[in-house]
Design an enzyme around this catalytic site. Structure first.
Site, short mmCIF file in Angstrom:
data_model
loop_
_atom_site.label_atom_id
_atom_site.label_comp_id
_atom_site.label_asym_id
_atom_site.label_seq_id
_atom_site.Cartn_x
_atom_site.Cartn_y
_atom_site.Cartn_z
N GLU A 1 0.86 -1.18 0.00
CA GLU A 1 0.00 0.00 0.00
C GLU A 1 0.89 1.23 0.00
O GLU A 1 2.11 1.13 0.14
CB GLU A 1 -0.92 0.00 1.22
CG GLU A 1 -1.99 -1.06 1.16
CD GLU A 1 -3.05 -0.89 2.23
OE1 GLU A 1 -4.22 -0.79 1.87
OE2 GLU A 1 -2.72 -0.86 3.42
N HIS B 1 -8.79 10.13 3.00
CA HIS B 1 -8.43 9.04 2.10
C HIS B 1 -8.60 9.53 0.68
O HIS B 1 -9.64 10.12 0.35
CB HIS B 1 -9.30 7.81 2.35
CG HIS B 1 -8.70 6.57 1.74
ND1 HIS B 1 -8.67 6.35 0.38
CD2 HIS B 1 -8.09 5.52 2.31
CE1 HIS B 1 -8.06 5.20 0.16
NE2 HIS B 1 -7.69 4.68 1.30
N ARG C 1 -0.54 8.86 1.49
CA ARG C 1 -1.91 9.31 1.25
C ARG C 1 -2.08 10.81 1.11
O ARG C 1 -2.87 11.28 0.31
CB ARG C 1 -2.78 8.88 2.42
CG ARG C 1 -3.16 7.48 2.25
CD ARG C 1 -4.13 7.03 3.24
NE ARG C 1 -4.21 5.61 3.00
CZ ARG C 1 -4.75 4.74 3.79
NH1 ARG C 1 -5.30 5.13 4.90
NH2 ARG C 1 -4.77 3.47 3.47
N HIS D 1 -10.96 10.23 6.79
CA HIS D 1 -10.76 8.79 6.93
C HIS D 1 -10.20 8.38 8.29
O HIS D 1 -10.66 7.43 8.90
CB HIS D 1 -9.81 8.33 5.83
CG HIS D 1 -9.56 6.87 5.79
ND1 HIS D 1 -10.59 5.96 5.70
CD2 HIS D 1 -8.41 6.14 5.82
CE1 HIS D 1 -10.08 4.72 5.68
NE2 HIS D 1 -8.77 4.82 5.76
N ARG E 1 -0.81 9.01 9.13
CA ARG E 1 -0.70 7.57 9.36
C ARG E 1 -0.27 6.85 8.09
O ARG E 1 -0.80 7.09 7.01
CB ARG E 1 -2.05 7.04 9.79
CG ARG E 1 -2.11 5.54 9.87
CD ARG E 1 -3.53 5.07 10.03
NE ARG E 1 -4.31 5.32 8.85
CZ ARG E 1 -5.13 4.42 8.28
NH1 ARG E 1 -5.24 3.22 8.78
NH2 ARG E 1 -5.81 4.71 7.21
C1 LIG Z 1 -13.51 2.12 5.49
C2 LIG Z 1 -12.28 1.97 6.34
C3 LIG Z 1 -11.22 1.21 5.89
C4 LIG Z 1 -10.08 1.06 6.68
N1 LIG Z 1 -9.07 0.25 6.25
C5 LIG Z 1 -8.01 0.02 7.07
C6 LIG Z 1 -7.01 -0.92 6.73
O1 LIG Z 1 -7.08 -1.56 5.69
N2 LIG Z 1 -6.00 -1.11 7.60
C7 LIG Z 1 -5.89 -0.43 8.78
O2 LIG Z 1 -4.93 -0.64 9.53
N3 LIG Z 1 -6.83 0.46 9.13
C8 LIG Z 1 -7.89 0.69 8.31
N4 LIG Z 1 -8.85 1.57 8.70
C9 LIG Z 1 -8.75 2.21 10.00
C10 LIG Z 1 -9.07 1.19 11.07
O3 LIG Z 1 -10.15 0.40 10.64
C11 LIG Z 1 -9.45 1.88 12.37
O4 LIG Z 1 -8.52 2.86 12.71
C12 LIG Z 1 -9.50 0.84 13.49
O5 LIG Z 1 -10.33 -0.23 13.14
C13 LIG Z 1 -9.99 1.50 14.75
O6 LIG Z 1 -10.20 0.49 15.70
P1 LIG Z 1 -10.70 0.91 17.13
O7 LIG Z 1 -10.84 -0.35 17.90
O8 LIG Z 1 -9.85 1.98 17.67
O9 LIG Z 1 -12.12 1.60 16.87
P2 LIG Z 1 -13.45 1.10 16.14
O10 LIG Z 1 -13.27 -0.18 15.44
O11 LIG Z 1 -13.96 2.26 15.37
O12 LIG Z 1 -14.40 0.82 17.36
C14 LIG Z 1 -14.85 1.88 18.17
C15 LIG Z 1 -15.89 1.35 19.10
O13 LIG Z 1 -16.25 2.32 20.07
C16 LIG Z 1 -17.66 2.36 20.19
N5 LIG Z 1 -18.03 3.67 20.73
C17 LIG Z 1 -17.76 4.89 20.23
N6 LIG Z 1 -18.24 5.85 21.03
C18 LIG Z 1 -18.82 5.21 22.09
C19 LIG Z 1 -19.50 5.65 23.25
N7 LIG Z 1 -19.70 6.95 23.54
N8 LIG Z 1 -19.98 4.72 24.10
C20 LIG Z 1 -19.83 3.41 23.84
N9 LIG Z 1 -19.18 2.93 22.77
C21 LIG Z 1 -18.68 3.83 21.90
C22 LIG Z 1 -18.15 2.07 18.79
O14 LIG Z 1 -19.49 1.69 18.77
C23 LIG Z 1 -17.19 0.96 18.40
O15 LIG Z 1 -17.57 -0.27 18.96
C24 LIG Z 1 -10.01 1.73 7.92
C25 LIG Z 1 -11.07 2.50 8.37
C26 LIG Z 1 -12.21 2.62 7.60
C27 LIG Z 1 -13.36 3.45 8.11
#
Ligand SMILES: Cc1cc2nc3c(=O)[nH]c(=O)nc-3n(C[C@H](O)[C@H](O)[C@H](O)COP(=O)(O)OP(=O)(O)OC[C@H]3O[C@@H](n4cnc5c(N)ncnc54)[C@H](O)[C@@H]3O)c2cc1C
Length: 557
Positions: A127, A248, A297, A358, A393
């Site tokens: 990537e 993105h 990016r 993104h 990032r």
């Molecule tokens: C379309 C897309 C494609 C991506 N592709 C990639 C990739 O290929 N590789 C990569 O490394 N990263 C990628 N990313 C980024 C990556 O997916 C995210 O940065 C990562 O998954 C974040 O994980 P997390 O556990 O921090 O948060 P998330 O997976 O976003 O989870 C957050 C959680 O917190 C909960 N939450 C939020 N606020 C509250 C609240 N007030 N009370 C209770 N619960 C709450 C939500 O409901 C959710 O369960 C991508 C992101 C997107 C949107």
């Protein structure tokens, strides 16, 4: 330090108790929960919607780690530092890249199935910004869905992990010493726990994901409203690097009025050889960067935006017709399906694409153990700023960051528990009551915040554009105060709490972005087009003033 502000909400009507309460059920939150359980601590996961509704399940491209032959953590470190444009915390990056490969292997041991070649080896793709093939993927372009499936299934089978879905966490609770002692939350639905309640815990971990919903067009799901950053600010924690929002470059363009979550066309499509072209079919990335379409990016997003401006176009195109139907179907089934659902067939036509918000490179400032500036409050995943991303990032480093630093938090908690440094806490009720209630904006404020932010603080920023955004945001806050004074406050409910969080986070983001008078990484100032290391090779630390306004202060150099 106790919280100075809190969301306006009813007094908690019920209380639950656990050892470690984790907010969020993406890769970061679920990894913390699984690992603190191994240390013999009880865990409770509170999540706003269903367990799999964060960004994690949307991740397409994959997870970066030096797993391939000839690749090394040192090379991964170099690529990460280059993308971060001079403001990465090198020690944090070193931790990420050296602990990353084993963290991925542990994820596989938990049950995640990655794509493998005929020889059984994990297949790796490339990537933007990576000089090697080091992105492991699953289900072709469904990596996040597979990681989410595996982790959700693991937490569901552990009876000592309590799961509370459809629960919006509101604010932090502390004890008399200012140590995190739990949180307030609102459970949506029926059952024993309904409405506003409190969870008491020995430590609190925020894993609430990103804040893409502060912009009109984003790849982030509806739950990504920056709640964790807003909560942390109200709790007195420091946040940093908020101005570094990654846009993105290739998000499916759905028309000029499209709002909310938009389908992503992963960088891996360019990694496999798709070209960015304008309406005349010209490959405009050639000659702009040695990696052309695979430049970092920010470079690609800027080049697309520039070309759109020059040509008065609303989007550019990503041309992958030469892949042929079979490759599209096997390698990118999710993207193929989402394009076709919107009437575009990438097998026969170039895909219209434009940049959209993104990834939040900044967030709640943490140290290498995931500790924030509030004792007992931890943060990991996209909501945190460990320093690994700097000003931008590197692709596919975020899932890895979620894994690695979640494991580190669990290890820190386990160590503290073993040392007797994780006692039960008593909530300081007087301090919780003394925190000032934040006037809630009406739910319609969400769309207004998004419009202001996309117009004033998007890919292109200037002092004038951000002054407009700041004025609009200040007006929304003033209107909310006015409604309270007139005794016509907005009802406390999920929509108005989220609107209040979006408003606070947007205000903090604009304050930091206006202050950073240079162009660096994904922060692009039209009025300060150069990188200015002499003044700005440092972080802006944002906290909440007694007035409730966010204040950004440059870190000492
Ligand atoms: C379309 C897309 C494609 C991506 N592709 C990639 C990739 O290929 N590789 C990569 O490394 N990263 C990628 N990313 C980024 C990556 O997916 C995210 O940065 C990562 O998954 C974040 O994980 P997390 O556990 O921090 O948060 P998330 O997976 O976003 O989870 C957050 C959680 O917190 C909960 N939450 C939020 N606020 C509250 C609240 N007030 N009370 C209770 N619960 C709450 C939500 O409901 C959710 O369960 C991508 C992101 C997107 C949107």
């Amino acid at each position: 330090m106790s919280a100075t502000h809190r969301l306006t909400a009813p007094t908690p009507g019920w209380t639950a108790t656990t050892d470690v309460v984790v907010v969020g059920s993406g890769v970061a939150g679920l990894t913390v929960a699984l690992n603190v359980r191994k240390a013999g601590l009880r865990a409770m996961v509170v999540t706003k919607a269903m367990l799999d509704e964060g960004s994690t399940r949307w991740a397409q491209g994959g997870i970066a780690a030096a797993l391939g032959e000839g690749d090394t953590p040192e090379q991964h470190l170099d690529d990460t530092l280059v993308a971060g444009a001079g403001v990465c915390d090198e020690e944090a990056v070193r931790t990420l890249v050296t602990e990353g490969p084993d963290a991925v292997r542990r994820l596989i041991a938990t049950g995640a199935l990655f794509d493998r070649g005929e020889d059984g080896e994990i297949l790796l793709t490339r990537e933007g910004g990576h000089h090697r093939r080091r992105i492991a993927h699953a289900g072709g372009d469904a990596t996040g869905a597979e990681i989410s499936r595996a982790l959700v299934s693991a937490v569901r089978t552990d009876p000592d992990i309590e799961l509370i879905e459809h629960a919006l966490v509101l604010d932090l609770l502390t004890d008399a010493a200012g140590h995190a002692a739990g949180l307030t939350l609102h459970v949506m639905g029926e059952g024993q726990r309904d409405g506003v309640g409190a969870v008491r815990a020995r430590a609190v971990v925020l894993a609430t994901g990103g804040m893409g919903q502060v912009f009109s067009a984003t790849t982030n799901p509806a739950v990504s409203t920056g709640d964790g950053v807003a909560l942390a600010l109200r709790a007195g924690a420091a946040v940093t690097d908020l101005e570094f929002v990654q846009f993105h470059p290739t998000v499916l363009w759905l028309g000029p009025d499209a709002e909310g979550q938009q389908p992503l066309v992963s960088e891996a499509v360019r990694g496999e050889g798709a070209h960015l072209v304008d309406a005349d079919g010209v490959r405009f990335m050639l000659g702009q960067h040695e990696l052309a379409e695979l430049a970092p990016r920010d470079i690609v997003a800027k080049a697309i935006t520039r070309r759109m401006q020059e040509q008065g176009a609303e989007h550019m195109f990503l041309d992958g017709r030469h892949f042929g139907a079979e490759m599209w179907e096997h390698r990118f089934p999710t993207i193929l399906a989402s394009c076709r659902a919107h009437g575009i067939d990438p097998v026969t036509a170039p895909i219209p694409v434009a940049p959209a918000a993104h990834y939040a490179s900044g967030g709640i400032r943490t140290d290498a153990r995931g500790r924030t500036s509030v004792p007992g409050l931890y943060a990991c995943g996209e909501v945190a700023c460990t320093g690994v991303h700097g000003a931008n990032r590197l692709a596919s480093n975020s899932l890895l960051e979620g894994l690695v630093f979640a494991e580190r938090i669990a290890a820190d908690l386990a160590g503290r528990h073993a040392a007797g440094d994780l006692p039960e806490r008593t909530v300081d009720v007087a301090a919780a009551r003394a925190a000032l209630p934040v006037p809630l904006p009406p739910s319609e404020a969400r769309a207004e915040v998004q419009r202001l932010m996309s117009r004033g603080a998007g890919v292109l920023r200037s002092a004038a554009s951000m002054a407009d955004a700041a004025a609009g945001l200040a007006l929304l806050a003033e209107q909310a105060r006015h409604h309270v004074a007139e005794e016509k406050p907005a009802d406390p409910r999920v929509e108005t709490w989220e609107a209040a969080n979006l408003l606070l986070v947007a205000t903090a983001l604009v304050a930091a972005a206006a202050q950073r008078e240079e162009t660096r990484g994904c922060h692009w100032r039209e009025d300060f087009p150069e990188r200015d290391d002499a003044h700005w090779r440092r972080h802006l630390i944002t906290t909440l003033a007694a007035s409730g306004d966010p204040v950004s202060t440059p870190e000492e150099q």
